[in-house]
Design a protein around this motif. Sequence first.
Motif, mmCIF file in Angstrom:
data_model
loop_
_atom_site.group_PDB
_atom_site.id
_atom_site.type_symbol
_atom_site.label_atom_id
_atom_site.label_comp_id
_atom_site.label_asym_id
_atom_site.label_seq_id
_atom_site.Cartn_x
_atom_site.Cartn_y
_atom_site.Cartn_z
ATOM 1 N N GLY A 6 0.801 -1.215 0.000
ATOM 2 C CA GLY A 6 0.000 0.000 0.000
ATOM 3 C C GLY A 6 0.833 1.264 0.000
ATOM 4 N N ALA A 7 2.065 1.187 0.487
ATOM 5 C CA ALA A 7 2.935 2.366 0.535
ATOM 6 C C ALA A 7 3.651 2.627 -0.789
ATOM 7 N N ILE A 8 3.683 1.644 -1.677
ATOM 8 C CA ILE A 8 4.455 1.797 -2.920
ATOM 9 C C ILE A 8 3.989 2.997 -3.750
ATOM 10 N N PRO A 9 2.689 3.184 -4.006
ATOM 11 C CA PRO A 9 2.287 4.354 -4.806
ATOM 12 C C PRO A 9 2.718 5.679 -4.187
ATOM 13 N N LEU A 10 2.682 5.777 -2.853
ATOM 14 C CA LEU A 10 3.108 7.003 -2.196
ATOM 15 C C LEU A 10 4.601 7.232 -2.393
ATOM 16 N N VAL A 11 5.396 6.172 -2.264
ATOM 17 C CA VAL A 11 6.840 6.292 -2.467
ATOM 18 C C VAL A 11 7.139 6.667 -3.919
ATOM 19 N N GLN A 12 6.388 6.101 -4.852
ATOM 20 C CA GLN A 12 6.567 6.463 -6.263
ATOM 21 C C GLN A 12 6.228 7.933 -6.497
ATOM 22 N N GLU A 13 5.184 8.404 -5.839
ATOM 23 C CA GLU A 13 4.803 9.815 -5.977
ATOM 24 C C GLU A 13 5.892 10.727 -5.433
#
Length: 242
Positions: A6-13
Amino acid sequence: MVRLVGAIPLVQELLGEPVIVGGLAVMCRLRNAHRITEDLDALHRRQAGATSGLELLRAAGATGMNEVGGLIPTARGAVRVDVLEAGGGDLDREFTDPTDRLEATAHHWTLQTATPVLIRAEVDLLVGSSQEVLKATALVARPGPLVAMKLKASVDRTSAKTATDLLDVVRLVTDPNTAEAVLDEFDQTDAQLRADVALHAKLQFRTRGTRTRQLIRSLGSQSPDAPLIVAAADFLAGMLEY
């Protein structure tokens, strides 16, 4: 795992298009998950003059910051994110230390070869048969570069971290899903990188072989049998010719 995915999209952003490395990347490449990982490790391609990955995390509200990362808030709770930096000029200098050189070249190799992977995590909600499913597509490090990065990391970390790094190397070179890829990828890389990896592999699996086996076996239920560790050592020696 649900929190990490769930944290991957935030880290990508935050970081643009980082490459997932570390324990989660190893888990993605192996046939079966072999150990628990609670951190999300990201290799950040830093442009000249751009803000560092750590500063980007801090600006996003990360807490508990140290020299490698911090805790970022997500909808499912805080997730530890560690950031490795790789810049375009990292290879444009003279190296006197093979470990320092391997860090730079392994990072460059990882960035050049990472491929997109759909990462899926499921959790039973304990209400009937319902499940929560999270998916994220991310660039993930390939098996060969992961071996190089893990061998480099294993020489300058705490005993506990060294143990999991070396365990990951053993799994990557013995798992049916990754062993052939490791061979092929090292066959295509340059002589200097191979020589530096060989130096570190020989140090950990030959010179310090007894210590390495003890460290890996100290992981308890996560650790492989001793013959598999020996098989991994032989695989590395044969592949790297030392």
